[in-house]
Design a protein around this motif. Structure first.
Motif, PDB file in Angstrom:
ATOM      1  N   TRP A 138       0.730  -1.123   0.006  1.00 11.71           N
ATOM      2  CA  TRP A 138      -0.119   0.105  -0.263  1.00 11.71           C
ATOM      3  C   TRP A 138       0.709   1.376  -0.006  1.00 11.71           C
ATOM      4  O   TRP A 138       1.681   1.390   0.848  1.00 11.71           O
ATOM      5  CB  TRP A 138      -1.031  -0.061   1.319  1.00 11.71           C
ATOM      6  CG  TRP A 138      -1.852   0.878   1.481  1.00 11.71           C
ATOM      7  CD1 TRP A 138      -1.909   2.208   0.859  1.00 11.71           C
ATOM      8  CD2 TRP A 138      -2.712   1.218   2.656  1.00 11.71           C
ATOM      9  NE1 TRP A 138      -2.898   3.009   1.490  1.00 11.71           N
ATOM     10  CE2 TRP A 138      -3.349   2.445   2.652  1.00 11.71           C
ATOM     11  CE3 TRP A 138      -2.945   0.563   3.731  1.00 11.71           C
ATOM     12  CZ2 TRP A 138      -4.117   2.904   3.447  1.00 11.71           C
ATOM     13  CZ3 TRP A 138      -3.643   0.693   4.906  1.00 11.71           C
ATOM     14  CH2 TRP A 138      -4.433   2.268   4.517  1.00 11.71           C
ATOM     15  N   LEU A 139       0.812   1.973  -0.852  1.00 12.29           N
ATOM     16  CA  LEU A 139       1.358   3.319  -1.163  1.00 12.29           C
ATOM     17  C   LEU A 139       0.658   4.400  -1.439  1.00 12.29           C
ATOM     18  O   LEU A 139      -0.499   4.316  -1.898  1.00 12.29           O
ATOM     19  CB  LEU A 139       2.413   3.049  -2.210  1.00 12.29           C
ATOM     20  CG  LEU A 139       3.480   2.251  -2.303  1.00 12.29           C
ATOM     21  CD1 LEU A 139       4.267   1.984  -3.613  1.00 12.29           C
ATOM     22  CD2 LEU A 139       4.591   2.221  -0.994  1.00 12.29           C
ATOM     23  N   THR A 140       1.103   5.648  -1.273  1.00 21.02           N
ATOM     24  CA  THR A 140       0.712   6.852  -1.634  1.00 21.02           C
ATOM     25  C   THR A 140       1.482   7.576  -2.393  1.00 21.02           C
ATOM     26  O   THR A 140       1.796   7.544  -3.579  1.00 21.02           O
ATOM     27  CB  THR A 140       0.142   7.696  -0.578  1.00 21.02           C
ATOM     28  OG1 THR A 140       0.905   7.859   0.467  1.00 21.02           O
ATOM     29  CG2 THR A 140      -1.183   7.063  -0.111  1.00 21.02           C
ATOM     30  N   GLY A 141       2.445   8.486  -1.676  1.00 23.64           N
ATOM     31  CA  GLY A 141       3.382   9.303  -2.399  1.00 23.64           C
ATOM     32  C   GLY A 141       2.801  10.718  -2.706  1.00 23.64           C
ATOM     33  O   GLY A 141       1.398  10.964  -2.560  1.00 23.64           O
ATOM     34  N   TRP A 142       3.704  11.731  -2.901  1.00 21.41           N
ATOM     35  CA  TRP A 142       3.051  13.127  -3.000  1.00 21.41           C
ATOM     36  C   TRP A 142       2.069  13.186  -4.096  1.00 21.41           C
ATOM     37  O   TRP A 142       0.950  13.906  -4.159  1.00 21.41           O
ATOM     38  CB  TRP A 142       4.089  14.076  -3.468  1.00 21.41           C
ATOM     39  CG  TRP A 142       5.010  14.137  -4.513  1.00 21.41           C
ATOM     40  CD1 TRP A 142       5.925  13.560  -4.792  1.00 21.41           C
ATOM     41  CD2 TRP A 142       4.359  14.911  -5.713  1.00 21.41           C
ATOM     42  NE1 TRP A 142       6.323  13.711  -6.118  1.00 21.41           N
ATOM     43  CE2 TRP A 142       5.301  14.491  -6.753  1.00 21.41           C
ATOM     44  CE3 TRP A 142       3.375  15.458  -6.236  1.00 21.41           C
ATOM     45  CZ2 TRP A 142       5.360  14.911  -8.179  1.00 21.41           C
ATOM     46  CZ3 TRP A 142       3.026  15.779  -7.305  1.00 21.41           C
ATOM     47  CH2 TRP A 142       4.029  15.443  -8.371  1.00 21.41           C
ATOM     48  N   PRO A 143       2.215  12.623  -5.354  1.00 19.61           N
ATOM     49  CA  PRO A 143       0.934  12.599  -6.391  1.00 19.61           C
ATOM     50  C   PRO A 143      -0.266  12.393  -5.796  1.00 19.61           C
ATOM     51  O   PRO A 143      -1.217  12.995  -6.274  1.00 19.61           O
ATOM     52  CB  PRO A 143       1.572  11.795  -7.648  1.00 19.61           C
ATOM     53  CG  PRO A 143       2.968  11.735  -7.438  1.00 19.61           C
ATOM     54  CD  PRO A 143       3.190  11.638  -5.620  1.00 19.61           C
ATOM     55  N   ALA A 144      -0.382  11.314  -5.131  1.00 23.70           N
ATOM     56  CA  ALA A 144      -1.743  10.882  -4.466  1.00 23.70           C
ATOM     57  C   ALA A 144      -2.320  12.015  -3.783  1.00 23.70           C
ATOM     58  O   ALA A 144      -3.595  12.132  -3.563  1.00 23.70           O
ATOM     59  CB  ALA A 144      -1.706   9.646  -3.882  1.00 23.70           C
ATOM     60  N   HIS A 145      -1.720  13.007  -3.159  1.00 26.43           N
ATOM     61  CA  HIS A 145      -2.194  13.904  -2.333  1.00 26.43           C
ATOM     62  C   HIS A 145      -2.289  15.495  -3.143  1.00 26.43           C
ATOM     63  O   HIS A 145      -2.635  16.392  -2.538  1.00 26.43           O
ATOM     64  CB  HIS A 145      -1.464  14.131  -1.236  1.00 26.43           C
ATOM     65  CG  HIS A 145      -1.127  12.821  -0.487  1.00 26.43           C
ATOM     66  ND1 HIS A 145      -2.253  12.428   0.292  1.00 26.43           N
ATOM     67  CD2 HIS A 145       0.048  12.136  -0.057  1.00 26.43           C
ATOM     68  CE1 HIS A 145      -1.792  11.148   1.235  1.00 26.43           C
ATOM     69  NE2 HIS A 145      -0.643  11.122   0.603  1.00 26.43           N
ATOM     70  N   ASP A 146      -1.708  15.238  -4.330  1.00 25.74           N
ATOM     71  CA  ASP A 146      -2.134  16.393  -5.154  1.00 25.74           C
ATOM     72  C   ASP A 146      -3.409  16.587  -5.923  1.00 25.74           C
ATOM     73  O   ASP A 146      -3.559  15.448  -6.941  1.00 25.74           O
ATOM     74  CB  ASP A 146      -0.580  16.595  -6.221  1.00 25.74           C
ATOM     75  CG  ASP A 146      -0.878  17.688  -6.968  1.00 25.74           C
ATOM     76  OD1 ASP A 146      -0.579  18.840  -6.408  1.00 25.74           O
ATOM     77  OD2 ASP A 146      -1.261  17.726  -8.227  1.00 25.74           O
ATOM     78  N   PRO A 147      -4.104  17.579  -5.726  1.00 28.19           N
ATOM     79  CA  PRO A 147      -5.506  17.695  -6.051  1.00 28.19           C
ATOM     80  C   PRO A 147      -5.486  17.575  -7.812  1.00 28.19           C
ATOM     81  O   PRO A 147      -6.073  16.790  -8.468  1.00 28.19           O
ATOM     82  CB  PRO A 147      -5.893  18.664  -5.599  1.00 28.19           C
ATOM     83  CG  PRO A 147      -5.319  19.356  -4.655  1.00 28.19           C
ATOM     84  CD  PRO A 147      -4.012  18.663  -4.852  1.00 28.19           C
ATOM     85  N   GLU A 148      -4.622  18.384  -8.422  1.00 30.23           N
ATOM     86  CA  GLU A 148      -4.565  18.310  -9.870  1.00 30.23           C
ATOM     87  C   GLU A 148      -3.925  16.886 -10.303  1.00 30.23           C
ATOM     88  O   GLU A 148      -4.411  16.199 -11.389  1.00 30.23           O
ATOM     89  CB  GLU A 148      -3.414  19.290 -10.452  1.00 30.23           C
ATOM     90  CG  GLU A 148      -3.429  19.531 -11.794  1.00 30.23           C
ATOM     91  CD  GLU A 148      -4.800  19.961 -12.462  1.00 30.23           C
ATOM     92  OE1 GLU A 148      -5.348  19.841 -13.475  1.00 30.23           O
ATOM     93  OE2 GLU A 148      -5.645  21.059 -11.830  1.00 30.23           O
ATOM     94  N   PHE A 149      -3.006  16.346  -9.872  1.00 25.20           N
ATOM     95  CA  PHE A 149      -2.753  14.738 -10.224  1.00 25.20           C
ATOM     96  C   PHE A 149      -3.913  13.906 -10.284  1.00 25.20           C
ATOM     97  O   PHE A 149      -4.011  13.137 -11.040  1.00 25.20           O
ATOM     98  CB  PHE A 149      -1.310  14.452  -9.556  1.00 25.20           C
ATOM     99  CG  PHE A 149      -0.976  13.013  -9.912  1.00 25.20           C
ATOM    100  CD1 PHE A 149      -0.064  12.863 -11.066  1.00 25.20           C
ATOM    101  CD2 PHE A 149      -1.442  11.723  -9.167  1.00 25.20           C
ATOM    102  CE1 PHE A 149       0.096  11.439 -11.400  1.00 25.20           C
ATOM    103  CE2 PHE A 149      -1.198  10.654  -9.645  1.00 25.20           C
ATOM    104  CZ  PHE A 149      -0.330  10.393 -10.672  1.00 25.20           C
ATOM    105  N   ARG A 150      -4.440  13.428  -9.033  1.00 23.91           N
ATOM    106  CA  ARG A 150      -5.485  12.825  -8.770  1.00 23.91           C
ATOM    107  C   ARG A 150      -6.810  13.170  -9.798  1.00 23.91           C
ATOM    108  O   ARG A 150      -7.410  12.198 -10.176  1.00 23.91           O
ATOM    109  CB  ARG A 150      -6.128  12.685  -7.493  1.00 23.91           C
ATOM    110  CG  ARG A 150      -6.014  13.780  -6.419  1.00 23.91           C
ATOM    111  CD  ARG A 150      -6.562  13.336  -5.013  1.00 23.91           C
ATOM    112  NE  ARG A 150      -7.284  14.394  -4.581  1.00 23.91           N
ATOM    113  CZ  ARG A 150      -6.960  15.132  -3.638  1.00 23.91           C
ATOM    114  NH1 ARG A 150      -5.600  14.922  -2.966  1.00 23.91           N
ATOM    115  NH2 ARG A 150      -7.447  16.378  -3.216  1.00 23.91           N
ATOM    116  N   ALA A 151      -7.064  14.248 -10.261  1.00 19.22           N
ATOM    117  CA  ALA A 151      -7.920  14.718 -11.038  1.00 19.22           C
ATOM    118  C   ALA A 151      -7.533  13.946 -12.332  1.00 19.22           C
ATOM    119  O   ALA A 151      -8.463  13.438 -13.037  1.00 19.22           O
ATOM    120  CB  ALA A 151      -8.289  16.012 -11.164  1.00 19.22           C
TER     121      ALA A 151
END
Length: 192
Positions: A138-151
């Motif tokens: 199970w990972l996240t990383g900064w992209p998972a928390h960036d609204p623009e990336f996740r959109a």
């Protein structure tokens, strides 16, 4: 006293994650993955809201996600380290399931309980995949928390967030286990 399920307890007592970057092919096929996800979806879900959705990331999609992470890091003025960390899990990914926390409006079920349900789903996927013989991390990383990336990556809208990206594949041979927490240091008892 209830009858224990010793096999299940032993599995949980010995369960461990392995680094996703070390996973190789093969990965579960769609039928095998659906069995894993069906088991994992038996997660605590207060109020039957299903406050999450899943995005299966197959091998061809990883290159697109790595490129999105790199582009977003550059948009944010990130240095080479931020770019490398953003691309990292996507450059080496084989198969993953993104768990999208998708809270529902509810007067009875607080948003935090809905988010915790999404986290429980991440762990259920890890446990179900591991029980099926695969490696899971199970990972996240900064992209998972960036609204623009996740959109851009997962179509997240409104209050949706990425609770986790669970990588699944063939794990490496067992190496040494990491140190585990000492329960005596972390557990207190409310006796009265």
């Amino acid at each position: 006293m209830p009858a224990p399920n010793q096999a299940a307890f032993d599995f949980l007592a010995a369960r461990r994650s392995r680094p996703a970057k070390l996973f190789t092919a093969p990965v579960p096929d769609r039928d095998a993955l659906m069995r894993i996800l069906t088991a994992a979806l038996r997660v605590p879900d207060h109020g039957k809201l299903e406050p999450w959705r899943l995005v299966v990331i197959e091998k061809p999609a990883f290159a697109r996600l790595a490129g999105l992470a790199e582009a977003r890091a550059k948009e944010l003025g990130g240095d080479e380290e931020k770019i490398a960390k953003g691309r990292g899990q996507f450059d080496k990914g084989q198969l993953a399931v993104a768990v999208i926390a998708s809270p529902k409006a509810s007067d009875k079920i607080p948003a935090v309980e809905q988010l915790l349900s999404a986290g429980a789903l991440c762990l259920n996927i890890v446990n179900a995949a591991t029980a099926a013989g695969w490696g899971a991390c199970w990972l996240t990383g900064w992209p998972a928390h960036d609204p623009e990336f996740r959109a851009r990556a997962f179509g997240c809208e409104g209050g949706e967030t990425v609770a986790g990206i669970v990588h699944i594949g063939t794990p490496p041979e067992d190496g040494p286990d990491r140190p585990r927490p000492d329960p005596a240091r972390l557990v207190s008892w409310a006796e009265a």
